[in-house]
Design a protein around this motif. Structure first.
Motif, PDB file in Angstrom:
ATOM      1  N   ALA A   1      44.005  92.092  25.262  1.00 43.22           N
ATOM      2  CA  ALA A   1      43.788  90.647  25.365  1.00 43.22           C
ATOM      3  C   ALA A   1      44.415  90.161  26.666  1.00 43.22           C
ATOM      4  N   VAL A   2      43.663  89.372  27.429  1.00 47.17           N
ATOM      5  CA  VAL A   2      44.186  88.818  28.679  1.00 47.17           C
ATOM      6  C   VAL A   2      44.134  87.300  28.611  1.00 47.17           C
ATOM      7  N   GLY A   3      44.975  86.654  29.417  1.00 47.38           N
ATOM      8  CA  GLY A   3      45.150  85.213  29.340  1.00 47.38           C
ATOM      9  C   GLY A   3      44.197  84.368  30.138  1.00 47.38           C
ATOM     10  N   SER A   4      43.289  84.999  30.896  1.00 44.60           N
ATOM     11  CA  SER A   4      42.364  84.197  31.703  1.00 44.60           C
ATOM     12  C   SER A   4      41.046  84.933  31.891  1.00 44.60           C
TER      13      SER A   4
ATOM     14  N   ARG B   1      41.524  85.835  20.926  1.00 46.84           N
ATOM     15  CA  ARG B   1      41.484  87.009  21.812  1.00 46.84           C
ATOM     16  C   ARG B   1      42.477  88.081  21.389  1.00 46.84           C
ATOM     17  N   ALA B   2      43.531  87.721  20.705  1.00 47.86           N
ATOM     18  CA  ALA B   2      44.527  88.712  20.289  1.00 47.86           C
ATOM     19  C   ALA B   2      44.039  89.544  19.107  1.00 47.86           C
ATOM     20  N   ARG B   3      43.247  88.966  18.244  1.00 49.90           N
ATOM     21  CA  ARG B   3      42.790  89.675  17.039  1.00 49.90           C
ATOM     22  C   ARG B   3      42.065  90.984  17.369  1.00 49.90           C
ATOM     23  N   PRO B   4      41.010  90.989  18.209  1.00 54.87           N
ATOM     24  CA  PRO B   4      40.325  92.255  18.489  1.00 54.87           C
ATOM     25  C   PRO B   4      41.167  93.232  19.293  1.00 54.87           C
ATOM     26  N   ALA B   5      42.139  92.741  20.010  1.00 51.65           N
ATOM     27  CA  ALA B   5      42.976  93.641  20.801  1.00 51.65           C
ATOM     28  C   ALA B   5      43.851  94.515  19.912  1.00 51.65           C
ATOM     29  N   HIS B   6      43.969  94.166  18.648  1.00 48.48           N
ATOM     30  CA  HIS B   6      44.766  94.966  17.732  1.00 48.48           C
ATOM     31  C   HIS B   6      43.958  96.040  17.018  1.00 48.48           C
ATOM     32  N   THR B   7      42.711  96.255  17.439  1.00 49.99           N
ATOM     33  CA  THR B   7      41.869  97.230  16.736  1.00 49.99           C
ATOM     34  C   THR B   7      41.338  98.331  17.656  1.00 49.99           C
ATOM     35  N   PRO B   8      42.191  98.964  18.477  1.00 44.95           N
ATOM     36  CA  PRO B   8      41.681 100.023  19.363  1.00 44.95           C
ATOM     37  C   PRO B   8      41.140 101.225  18.602  1.00 44.95           C
TER      38      PRO B   8
ATOM     39  N   GLY C   1      34.747  86.455  25.830  1.00 42.10           N
ATOM     40  CA  GLY C   1      34.441  86.204  24.439  1.00 42.10           C
ATOM     41  C   GLY C   1      35.163  87.239  23.596  1.00 42.10           C
ATOM     42  N   SER C   2      35.486  86.881  22.378  1.00 42.38           N
ATOM     43  CA  SER C   2      36.213  87.828  21.524  1.00 42.38           C
ATOM     44  C   SER C   2      35.776  87.735  20.074  1.00 42.38           C
ATOM     45  N   GLY C   3      34.661  87.113  19.835  1.00 42.21           N
ATOM     46  CA  GLY C   3      34.155  86.982  18.473  1.00 42.21           C
ATOM     47  C   GLY C   3      33.305  88.164  18.059  1.00 42.21           C
ATOM     48  N   THR C   4      32.607  87.996  16.963  1.00 45.49           N
ATOM     49  CA  THR C   4      31.775  89.050  16.392  1.00 45.49           C
ATOM     50  C   THR C   4      30.729  89.550  17.387  1.00 45.49           C
TER      51      THR C   4
END
Length: 86
Positions: free
Chosen positions: A50-53, A34-41, A3-6
């Protein structure tokens, strides 16, 4: 993290308060999500990748969490590392 939402990111923040997280792998079936949160370390204080599976997110992880609305299973027990917390 499945999951990658709020809600998923809120869970990551809470887990980071009680565990010494070094990184997190985020998976969502939607690449854009999934890419959006990966940009906020900087917000998390550690690497968020972000991973593809779902398998890529869970394989070898010591801690696995699912924050998804999926109605079908997304994790197979064989993917979990020995001793992983679920």
């Amino acid at each position: 993290m499945l999951g990658s939402g709020t809600q998923a990111l809120a869970h990551v923040r809470v887990m980071a308060r009680v565990r010494d997280l070094k990184s997190v792998r985020l998976w969502s079936p939607a690449p854009r999500n999934r890419a959006r949160p990966a940009h906020t370390p900087a917000e998390l204080g550690f690497l968020a990748e972000a991973v593809g599976s779902a398998e890529g997110a869970t394989s070898g992880a010591s801690l696995v969490a699912a924050c998804t609305r999926s109605t079908t299973p997304v994790v197979h027990g064989a993917w979990l590392a020995p001793g992983a917390r679920w």
